[in-house]
Design an enzyme around this catalytic site. Structure first.
Site, PDB file in Angstrom:
ATOM      1  N   GLU A 221       0.831  -1.204   0.000  1.00 13.09           N
ATOM      2  CA  GLU A 221       0.000   0.000   0.000  1.00 13.09           C
ATOM      3  C   GLU A 221       0.864   1.251   0.000  1.00 13.09           C
ATOM      4  OE1 GLU A 221      -0.309  -2.578   2.064  1.00 13.09           O
ATOM      5  OE2 GLU A 221      -2.403  -2.961   2.622  1.00 13.09           O
ATOM      6  N   GLY A 276       6.422  -2.101  14.416  1.00 12.26           N
ATOM      7  CA  GLY A 276       5.607  -1.071  13.785  1.00 12.26           C
ATOM      8  C   GLY A 276       4.628  -0.428  14.742  1.00 12.26           C
ATOM      9  N   ARG A 277       3.982  -1.253  15.576  1.00 12.43           N
ATOM     10  CA  ARG A 277       2.959  -0.732  16.482  1.00 12.43           C
ATOM     11  C   ARG A 277       3.570  -0.044  17.701  1.00 12.43           C
ATOM     12  NH1 ARG A 277       2.979  -6.022  15.792  1.00 12.43           N
ATOM     13  NH2 ARG A 277       3.506  -7.451  17.520  1.00 12.43           N
ATOM     14  N   LYS A 516      -1.753 -10.842   2.461  1.00 14.42           N
ATOM     15  CA  LYS A 516      -0.929 -10.060   1.525  1.00 14.42           C
ATOM     16  C   LYS A 516      -0.524 -10.923   0.333  1.00 14.42           C
ATOM     17  CE  LYS A 516       1.592  -7.362   5.038  1.00 14.42           C
ATOM     18  NZ  LYS A 516       2.950  -7.100   5.554  1.00 14.42           N
TER      19      LYS A 516
HETATM   20  O1  LIG Z   1       5.911   0.264   8.365  1.00 11.57           O
HETATM   21  P1  LIG Z   1       5.714  -0.838   7.387  1.00 11.57           P
HETATM   22  O2  LIG Z   1       6.909  -1.745   7.256  1.00 11.57           O
HETATM   23  O3  LIG Z   1       5.230  -0.325   6.069  1.00 11.57           O
HETATM   24  O4  LIG Z   1       4.550  -1.803   7.984  1.00 11.57           O
HETATM   25  C1  LIG Z   1       3.283  -1.260   8.131  1.00 11.57           C
HETATM   26  C2  LIG Z   1       2.429  -2.189   8.964  1.00 11.57           C
HETATM   27  O5  LIG Z   1       2.256  -3.452   8.318  1.00 11.57           O
HETATM   28  C3  LIG Z   1       2.119  -4.464   9.297  1.00 11.57           C
HETATM   29  O6  LIG Z   1       0.889  -5.077   9.102  1.00 11.57           O
HETATM   30  C4  LIG Z   1       3.239  -5.471   9.148  1.00 11.57           C
HETATM   31  O7  LIG Z   1       3.239  -5.929   7.820  1.00 11.57           O
HETATM   32  C5  LIG Z   1       2.188  -3.766  10.648  1.00 11.57           C
HETATM   33  O8  LIG Z   1       2.770  -4.549  11.633  1.00 11.57           O
HETATM   34  C6  LIG Z   1       3.004  -2.545  10.326  1.00 11.57           C
HETATM   35  O9  LIG Z   1       2.844  -1.514  11.278  1.00 11.57           O
END
Ligand SMILES: O=P(O)(O)OC[C@H]1O[C@@](O)(CO)[C@@H](O)[C@@H]1O
Length: 552
Positions: A221, A276-277, A516
């Site tokens: 995305e 990420g979180r 995904k």
């Molecule tokens: O910051 P990024 O690597 O683009 O990941 C975005 C998000 O996608 C996830 O679903 C991991 O694939 C979350 O854990 C993460 O915060």
């Protein structure tokens, strides 16, 4: 580590639960114990932050309950696991990574190393990135850093998803009061073209700064949205637009950033031990520093660090995130509660529950324990919430008279940033905050209804059983950067405690991968002849219908 349900305290809690469930009535507990509020409340105190009162007394708690829950935490090794986190051990054992987000807000000078290497210092260390964030955000805010036509950059578009979006959105909304008046923020996360289209419709390429926020820089995305933004920018500027002045990257992946066309000098990095979180404290938080200013971002980090310090140093029975986590386990595993409601009585916190959904459910939505066996007990709850008083006019009917036990957290700032109408609004907000927790506890009896003249046939419908638990969190001033930081970290470590007791890995997220992969495969099919062959008849039928409708 032994599965939670094999620990001695688990069986003792099971027995205790049967007693509590049979006879414990919250309102009676208060009438028989004048000290109940003080006994089960804890106040978080830290320099630079208002006091935060955590009132756990309207929970299904007796002294014995608390003792047994603390015993469970001890037997589950919560302190040992907590110390391992702060020591930089690879507690994310499926990815062989440390879980070191506390280092991002280590304003207290703690010695923090991963694999023996100090993560705070050095050219790519935490402090160097913070210096870069400070320097950059101050230059943009002052107009020293301008766009390719010399204009100040006042329109910020953060392109990211999940933890690269939810934290920045929630924090910039929560701290809107401190936001630069001449700055507009857009957060584009969804692959739905509407998201980027709406942001670009409202953007002038000469005054727009794009933050491409992605830990991996491979998230479909985000890379797609970022490429769309870059094409728009170059097209709108007739190819004269200077990407280097209008695009920066927030990521761990320098190779992919460079491949995208962003100079590494315009990259704000962080390490793989930042989940990420758990990343809003890192370079991912650049939109926050740009919007509220670096000094307020630093205060945000400081409040977070103060709660880290509390969690790290406070004995279990006084440890506020530990108590929050133990209550989650108590309701989930002994009262079969499936959800956790977080309702801030604060409009600036309107994205707080959305943020906590990823923090909680991406961390503890796991069913496998550390030894690879299937958990024999329920784990992560379904966290949901909306700000009050709106939520009261939406789903509180179910909370009050539904058939489900829904442990609820209510949050209020004692003071409003906007004490309009002679502070009438704040007093009304506060009165609802108190009333909702009280109503959920005391309910309304048939006798009370009769005394009001309620017709007999309506009594069952208007009865409130009450005895529904809540935790009330009261911030002793406005919710500023430091208080927000502390509140977020309360939930981070509450989540940690849950996972430590459930003996699961709260720090990987394999569950997001399958969707995904399948989406990538189907994307190709949408551009090829065929009507969903090779799928089940539902998926295939839908793909066929889509192609028909969309005339693909
Ligand atoms: O910051 P990024 O690597 O683009 O990941 C975005 C998000 O996608 C996830 O679903 C991991 O694939 C979350 O854990 C993460 O915060």
């Amino acid at each position: 580590m032994a599965p939670a349900n094999t620990l001695p305290a688990w069986s003792e809690l099971q027995a205790h639960r049967d007693d509590v469930a049979k006879s414990f009535v919250l309102k009676e507990a208060f009438s028989s114990d004048a000290d109940r509020f003080s006994r089960f409340s804890r106040t978080f105190k830290a320099a630079g932050s208002a006091d935060i009162l955590f009132d756990f007394s309207k929970n299904f708690l007796t002294n014995e309950t608390l003792d047994l829950l603390v015993k469970l935490a001890e037997q589950a090794g919560v302190e040992r696991k907590r110390d391992a986190l702060f020591r930089g051990d690879k507690i994310n054992f499926t990815e062989n990574r440390a879980v070191f987000h506390p280092a991002l807000r280590n304003v207290g000078g703690w010695d923090m190393k991963v694999d023996g290497v100090d993560v705070m210092s050095g050219p790519n260390g935490v402090n160097s990135v913070l210096d870069h964030m400070k320097d950059f955000s101050e230059k943009v805010r002052s107009g020293e850093w301008t766009g390719f036509t010399g204009k100040k950059l006042t329109n910020i578009v953060n392109v990211g998803i999940g933890g690269s979006d939810l934290g920045p959105v929630m924090v910039t909304e929560a701290l809107k009061y401190y936001g630069a008046p001449d700055m507009t923020l857009h957060f584009v996360s969804n692959i739905d073209g509407t998201h980027m289209a709406e942001a670009l419709k409202a953007s002038d390429p000469e005054t727009t700064l794009f933050l491409v926020a992605s830990k991996t820089f491979t998230t479909a995305e985000t890379t797609t949205n970022a490429n769309t933004a870059k094409s728009w920018f170059l097209e709108k500027t007739g190819g004269k637009g200077d990407v280097a002045k209008h695009f920066v990257a927030l990521s761990t992946n320098e190779a992919e950033v460079t491949k995208f066309g962003i100079d590494s000098a315009n990259m704000f990095g962080f390490e793989s031990w930042v989940g990420g979180r758990y990343s809003v404290w890192s370079a991912i938080g650049l939109s926050v520093a740009l919007y509220v200013g670096y000094d307020n971002f630093y205060k945000f980090l400081s409040g977070a660090h103060a709660m880290d310090k509390h969690f790290r140093e406070t004995p279990l029975k006084e440890n506020i995130p530990v108590l929050g986590g133990l209550l989650s386990v108590w309701y989930s595993n002994f009262f079969q509660a499936q959800t956790h409601l977080v309702a801030p009585f604060d409009q600036y916190l309107h994205r707080f529950a959305a943020y906590l959904q990823q923090l909680s459910m991406e961390s503890n939505g796991k069913g496998i324990t550390s030894d690879g066996s299937t958990a024999k007990y329920t784990t992560g709850a379904i966290l949901f919430g909306e700000p009050c008083t709106n939520a009261q006019h939406s789903f509180f009917q179910l909370v009050h008279q539904g058939t489900k036990l829904i442990p609820a957290d209510f949050i209020l700032a004692a003071k409003s940033h906007n004490p309009i109408h002679d502070n009438l609004h704040q007093k009304m907000l506060a009165s609802n905050y108190f009333a909702q927790a009280e109503a959920l506890m005391v309910g309304k009896t048939d006798e009370q209804l009769r005394a009001e003249g309620t017709p007999e046939d309506l009594i069952p419908h208007k009865r409130f059983l009450g005895n529904r638990p809540t935790t009330s969190i009261l911030v002793g001033d406005v919710i500023g950067p430091a208080e927000l930081g502390a509140l977020i970290v309360y939930y981070e470590h509450l989540t940690f405690v849950e996972g430590a007791i459930w003996d699961i890995n709260s720090f990987d997220q394999w569950g997001v991968e399958l969707g995904k992969v399948l989406a990538k495969k189907i994307l190709k099919e949408l551009d090829e002849p065929g009507n969903g062959e090779g799928h089940d008849v539902s998926t295939g039928g839908l793909i066929g219908a889509f192609k028909q409708f969309a005339k693909i």
